[in-house]
Scaffold this active site. Sequence first.
Site, short mmCIF file in Angstrom:
data_model
loop_
_atom_site.label_atom_id
_atom_site.label_comp_id
_atom_site.label_asym_id
_atom_site.label_seq_id
_atom_site.Cartn_x
_atom_site.Cartn_y
_atom_site.Cartn_z
N ARG A 34 0.82 -1.20 0.00
CA ARG A 34 0.00 0.00 0.00
C ARG A 34 0.86 1.26 0.00
O ARG A 34 0.42 2.32 -0.40
CB ARG A 34 -0.88 0.05 1.26
CG ARG A 34 -2.05 -0.89 1.27
CD ARG A 34 -2.71 -0.92 2.64
NE ARG A 34 -3.19 0.36 3.10
CZ ARG A 34 -4.36 0.90 2.80
NH1 ARG A 34 -5.19 0.22 2.05
NH2 ARG A 34 -4.71 2.08 3.26
N ARG B 7 9.63 6.55 -2.68
CA ARG B 7 9.89 7.49 -3.79
C ARG B 7 11.34 7.95 -3.80
O ARG B 7 11.93 8.20 -2.74
CB ARG B 7 8.98 8.71 -3.64
CG ARG B 7 7.53 8.35 -3.58
CD ARG B 7 6.69 9.36 -4.34
NE ARG B 7 5.28 9.03 -4.23
CZ ARG B 7 4.50 9.47 -3.25
NH1 ARG B 7 4.96 10.29 -2.34
NH2 ARG B 7 3.25 9.10 -3.22
N ARG C 96 -8.11 -6.12 13.76
CA ARG C 96 -7.57 -5.19 14.73
C ARG C 96 -8.57 -4.07 14.90
O ARG C 96 -9.29 -3.69 13.96
CB ARG C 96 -6.24 -4.57 14.24
CG ARG C 96 -5.13 -5.54 14.19
CD ARG C 96 -4.76 -6.07 15.54
NE ARG C 96 -3.89 -5.15 16.28
CZ ARG C 96 -3.43 -5.42 17.48
NH1 ARG C 96 -3.79 -6.54 18.12
NH2 ARG C 96 -2.60 -4.58 18.08
N ARG D 37 0.04 6.60 16.28
CA ARG D 37 0.11 7.93 15.66
C ARG D 37 -0.74 8.92 16.43
O ARG D 37 -1.55 8.53 17.29
CB ARG D 37 -0.36 7.86 14.20
CG ARG D 37 -1.74 7.26 14.02
CD ARG D 37 -2.08 7.13 12.54
NE ARG D 37 -3.43 6.61 12.37
CZ ARG D 37 -4.06 6.51 11.21
NH1 ARG D 37 -3.46 6.88 10.09
NH2 ARG D 37 -5.28 6.02 11.13
N GLU E 146 -3.63 7.43 18.90
CA GLU E 146 -4.32 6.23 18.38
C GLU E 146 -3.60 4.97 18.85
O GLU E 146 -2.39 4.85 18.66
CB GLU E 146 -4.37 6.28 16.85
CG GLU E 146 -5.04 5.06 16.25
CD GLU E 146 -5.27 5.19 14.74
OE1 GLU E 146 -5.61 6.30 14.27
OE2 GLU E 146 -5.09 4.18 14.05
N TYR F 159 -9.43 -5.29 3.27
CA TYR F 159 -8.86 -4.00 3.67
C TYR F 159 -9.16 -3.03 2.54
O TYR F 159 -8.43 -2.99 1.55
CB TYR F 159 -7.36 -4.22 3.82
CG TYR F 159 -6.52 -3.15 4.48
CD1 TYR F 159 -6.93 -1.84 4.61
CD2 TYR F 159 -5.27 -3.49 4.97
CE1 TYR F 159 -6.10 -0.90 5.21
CE2 TYR F 159 -4.44 -2.56 5.57
CZ TYR F 159 -4.87 -1.26 5.69
OH TYR F 159 -4.04 -0.34 6.28
N ASP G 282 -10.24 0.89 1.02
CA ASP G 282 -10.36 2.33 1.24
C ASP G 282 -11.74 2.80 0.79
O ASP G 282 -12.44 2.09 0.07
CB ASP G 282 -9.30 3.08 0.42
CG ASP G 282 -7.90 2.83 0.95
OD1 ASP G 282 -7.76 2.54 2.14
OD2 ASP G 282 -6.94 2.93 0.16
N1 UDP Z 1 3.16 1.32 8.07
C1 UDP Z 1 4.37 1.34 8.74
N2 UDP Z 1 4.86 2.55 9.15
C2 UDP Z 1 4.19 3.71 8.95
C3 UDP Z 1 2.97 3.68 8.26
C4 UDP Z 1 2.47 2.46 7.85
O1 UDP Z 1 4.98 0.32 8.97
O2 UDP Z 1 4.70 4.76 9.38
C5 UDP Z 1 2.65 -0.02 7.64
C6 UDP Z 1 1.67 -0.59 8.65
O3 UDP Z 1 1.83 -1.99 8.68
C7 UDP Z 1 0.32 -0.23 8.06
C8 UDP Z 1 0.61 -0.34 6.57
O4 UDP Z 1 1.95 0.09 6.42
O5 UDP Z 1 -0.70 -1.10 8.47
C9 UDP Z 1 -0.34 0.46 5.69
O6 UDP Z 1 -0.26 1.81 6.10
P1 UDP Z 1 -1.42 2.84 5.79
O7 UDP Z 1 -0.95 4.18 6.16
O8 UDP Z 1 -1.93 2.61 4.42
O9 UDP Z 1 -2.52 2.37 6.85
P2 UDP Z 1 -3.99 2.92 7.13
O10 UDP Z 1 -4.15 4.23 6.44
O11 UDP Z 1 -4.88 1.88 6.57
O12 UDP Z 1 -4.04 2.99 8.60
#
Ligand code: UDP
Length: 376
Positions: free
Chosen positions: A175, A179, A253, A283, A304, A352, A354
Site C-alpha cells: 500500500r 519514492r 484489529r 500515531r 491512536e 482491507y 479504502d
Molecule cells: N506502516 C508502517 N509505518 C508507517 C505507516 C504504515 O509500517 O509509518 C505499515 C503498517 O503496517 C500499516 C501499513 O503500512 O498497516 C499500511 O499503512 P497505511 O498508512 O496505508 O494504513 P492505514 O491508512 O490503513 O491505517
Amino acid sequence: MNKTKILIVGAGFSGAVVAEQLAKTNQFEIHVFDERNHIAGNCYTERDKETNIMVHKYGPHIFHTSNREVWEYVNSFIKFQPFVNRVKAVYRGEVYSLPINLHTINQFFRKSMSPNEARAFIESQGEKSIGEPQNFEEQALKFVGKNLYKAFFYGYTKKQWGTEPKNLPASILKRLPIRFNYDDNYYNDLYQGIPEEGYTEIIRKMLEHPNISVILNSKFTLNPKDLDTYSHIFYTGPIDEFFNYKYGRLSYRTVYFKRYVSDGDFQGNAVINYTEENIPFTRIHEHKHFTPWETHNKTVYFEEYSKETEPNDIPYYPKRLETDLQILEKYQKEVNSLQKITFLGRLATYRYLDMHHVIEEALNIAKKFLEKSNIS
Ligand code: UDP
C-alpha cells in the site's frame, strides 16, 4: 404502482451508495438499517462540542482516488476542498517525511544523494537472498533493507497489527510507495480532498431521497420473513456475524483513541506516526489540520492505539491470517448459495478497503442489480 422493497443493512458508504443508486430510479422502496445511533459507519464525522473542529470519530479519513467517475460522484453531493496528506514520522527524537522519499533517505543516512544515487543505494541495502517475498517483513527487507525497515516499518507494524511483521501478508506494505524524489504526498492517486462539511454530510445527502427510510439503533438479524418482505437484501455488516459465527470469528484489529484539547497548534500537521515499538500509540492525529480552510483557536488531537478486537469492539482492519482465510472460504461458500442477498463492503467481504474502493464496488453492484432487474 407498488415499489419493490429492498433491505440494506448498514448505513456506511456501501449501503448508502446502493440505496442512492436504487432510490433514484423510483422503482424501489428502500429500508436502511444500522445498529449504531448514526449514519456513515466508520467515516462518521461530527463537530467536536468543545472546539467546534470537524472530527473524524473513527480515525482519519482522507479521500483519494484515481477513478474519475468515483471522484465526480462524491463531488456531486458535497464540495471537496483540496487536501494533500503529508504524513510525518517520529523516530528516536527526529522527525522524518513519509512515505519514504528522497528527503527521508537523505536525512536518515545523513547524505545528499540524487534520485539515481539513492535508488542504487537503496537497492544495495535490499536483502538479495529474498526471491518472491512471502510476507511483510520479506517484502520490506527486499525493497528497503534492514535499516529503513527497522526505523519506519517494524515497530509501527508490530503495534498496528499486534504480531511480528513476518506473520503478515506482503500486500499490506504494498500500500505504501517508496519514492526517489521529494514528493511527500502519502498517496499516488490523481484526486485527493476532504469534504468541506465532513463525510456524514455526503452520506446524509445520499440517503435523503423520499424512497429511502433509515432506521438507526437497529441491529439486524436475518428473519426468514425478510426474504418474503424484501425482494433483495444488501448486507454490509460482518460476514461472520451474519452466519452467527458458526465457523468461527474472523480476526480484526481495532483502534481506540485518547482525546486531548489544548490552545493553538499541538503538532503542526494532521498526522504524525510514531514508528518506535516502545511508544505505545501508533500515531497522533490533530483534526483541525484536516480543514486548513477553517480557523480555530483551540485544537483537539487524538493518540491512536491498536488492539485485538473483542466481541463488543468495532472491527477496523481485517487481519486475513491463514486461519482467517480458511474460515472465510467456508462463509463465502454459503454466501454464493444465497440468491437474494448480496454481500458488499469491507466487513461483508472481509477485505482491507479504502473509501474509494468501497464506493466503486457499490456503484458497480448497484449497476448490475439494476441491469438484472431490467432498469436502466
Ligand atoms: N506502516 C508502517 N509505518 C508507517 C505507516 C504504515 O509500517 O509509518 C505499515 C503498517 O503496517 C500499516 C501499513 O503500512 O498497516 C499500511 O499503512 P497505511 O498508512 O496505508 O494504513 P492505514 O491508512 O490503513 O491505517
